[in-house]
Design an enzyme around this catalytic site. Structure first.
Site, PDB file in Angstrom:
ATOM      1  CB  VAL A  65      -0.927   0.040   1.236  1.00  0.00           C
ATOM      2  CG1 VAL A  65      -1.737   1.333   1.267  1.00  0.00           C
ATOM      3  CG2 VAL A  65      -1.859  -1.172   1.246  1.00  0.00           C
ATOM      4  N   GLY A 110       4.347   4.231   2.863  1.00  0.00           N
ATOM      5  CA  GLY A 110       4.037   2.960   2.237  1.00  0.00           C
ATOM      6  C   GLY A 110       4.212   1.828   3.238  1.00  0.00           C
ATOM      7  CE  LYS A 111       5.230  -1.169   8.064  1.00  0.00           C
ATOM      8  NZ  LYS A 111       6.346  -0.423   8.678  1.00  0.00           N
ATOM      9  N   GLY A 112       4.072  -2.885   3.402  1.00  0.00           N
ATOM     10  CA  GLY A 112       3.771  -4.138   2.718  1.00  0.00           C
ATOM     11  C   GLY A 112       3.816  -5.300   3.684  1.00  0.00           C
ATOM     12  CG  ASP A 151       7.615  -3.896   9.537  1.00  0.00           C
ATOM     13  OD1 ASP A 151       6.886  -4.607  10.254  1.00  0.00           O
ATOM     14  OD2 ASP A 151       7.643  -2.663   9.625  1.00  0.00           O
TER      15      ASP A 151
END
Length: 425
Positions: A65, A110-112, A151
């Site tokens: 995202v 952003g992040k995944g 992460d």
């Protein structure tokens, strides 16, 4: 007419939205900007078919995202965890926007993530998941579009697999797409410790502004991964007595202080990087969540989101909280702790050392020129101190809690950028 608020059944996304709406309305942000910034620019869902070691095929769900690119490329980690969902990923991207803005760096949020249980995967299975996920998101990531990082349950090794896969697809080396790489492969000296150094710096700055001597301060650090362990290390070096640490195997308490270096060495040598089996004189072991309720000066939650909520926040006995994890407190916990008079240094201020460090690595990759660890830390610590001071002063000037002050400072920078750039027609 007032903007209709988005809602979500996901606790983390609901928390992120509530914090945003409350801060935006209090600062008088225009309705159109609230509408734009309450939604993500891009939400990607992919399926990841992987051949397992026993020859069977499993399909995992993956997400990426980008909430906002108003200030620059999306920036945020990729986690491997069995509780990863699209809503959680969007919430974390949402918070990364404000973290990057507050940090003053040219990134959006952003992040995944991949929904899987890393503890049940072999090394080869994890590599196949990583490389297949990289291939699925390849069209959407790039040094000037979206720059992922490590992460939970991912690290330098996974970043190499990501970089290598996309470099091979594109037929050229792409080191600036992913940060958190090992120093031997376009990584940055200092990056591993950066988030923990930032959390510790913010905690020490907080102690300074309230006039408290670190050497007369006790602390408990929840979570002993990269963030928690280095947070404990730097606080310990500053004179703070770390009386408790924890991970999924339990809380490890010693009234005379934990030997942080010994604990880090133990966790590093453990095959699953855990504290399991750690011992020292005077050590007491209890349940993992017991660390949240210890009578200490500073509690630093550095593990998962939502660990303090309406069901347990009233049990907290710490005098101050510095958030090392993303979203470790729910809004209900915030209110309970506020009523108890417990000041809180918010997550996207305290743990922004990691993304600032990622920015440093990205700059070095683009330039092809690398810094020493001393140069890296010499740049990071002053930025963290300056960011803390800006939020602290804003909170006092406007008589708001530090979390609200941080949101207001961060939202204004992004909103100004959106307004200057306009809506694409």
């Amino acid at each position: 007419m007032a903007v209709e608020r988005r809602t979500s059944d996901d606790v983390l996304l609901s928390t992120a939205l509530e914090n945003f709406y409350n801060a935006a309305e209090e600062m008088g942000l225009k309705d159109d900007l609230i509408e734009i910034l309450s939604r993500s620019e891009r939400r990607i869902c992919v399926s990841i078919p992987v051949e397992m070691d026993d020859g069977t095929v499993k399909v995992f769900d993956g997400y990426r995202v980008v909430h906002s690119s108003a200030l620059g490329p999306g920036k945020g980690g990729i986690r491997f965890h069995p509780q990863v969902t699209l809503d959680e990923t969007e919430a974390l991207a949402f918070m990364m926007t404000w973290k990057c803005s507050l940090a003053g760096i040219p990134y959006g949020g952003g992040k995944g993530g991949v929904c899987c249980e890393p503890l049940e995967l072999s090394l080869k299975e994890k590599e196949r998941i990583t490389r297949t996920f990289a291939a699925r998101i390849e069209p959407f990531v790039g040094a000037w579009t979206d720059v992922p990082a490590p992460d939970i349950n991912t690290g330098a090794r996974e970043m190499v697999w990501f970089m290598d896969t996309i470099s091979k697809i594109r037929g050229q080396l792409e080191p600036a797409i992913f940060t958190g790489k090992p120093v031997s492969l376009w990584g940055s000296k200092g990056r591993t410790a950066a988030t923990g150094l930032g959390v510790a710096t913010c905690a020490l700055e907080f102690l300074r502004v309230i006039g408290r001597d670190p050497k007369e301060t006790t602390a408990a650090v929840q979570g002993f991964g990269t963030v928690g362990s280095y947070t404990a290390k730097f606080l310990h070096e500053a004179g703070v007595k770390i009386v408790a640490i924890c991970d999924i195997t339990g809380t490890y308490y010693c009234k005379d202080g934990i030997d942080v270096e010994k604990a880090m060495a133990h966790a590093h040598s453990h095959p699953k990087r855990l504290l399991e089996g750690y011992s020292q004189a005077g050590l007491e072991k209890s349940k993992p969540n017991d660390i949240l309720y210890l009578d200490v000066d500073v509690l630093l939650p550095c593990a998962m989101e939502g660990v303090l909520n309406k069901a347990n926040a009233d049990k907290v006995r710490a005098k101050y909280i510095v958030e090392g994890a993303n979203g470790p407190l729910t809004p209900e916990a915030d209110e309970i702790l506020k009523s108890k008079g417990i000041p809180i240094v918010p997550d996207f201020l305290a743990n922004s050392g990691g993304v600032i460090g990622s920015y440093f690595e990205w700059c070095q990759n683009l330039a092809g020129f690398f810094w020493t660890e001393e140069e890296y830390n010499a740049r990071l610590v002053p930025i963290m101190k300056s960011n803390f001071q800006r939020v602290w002063e804003y909170s006092k000037e406007h008589n708001v809690e530090m979390r609200r002050a941080a949101f207001m400072v961060a939202i204004k920078r992004v909103a100004d950028a959106v307004e200057m750039r306009g809506v694409f027609l």
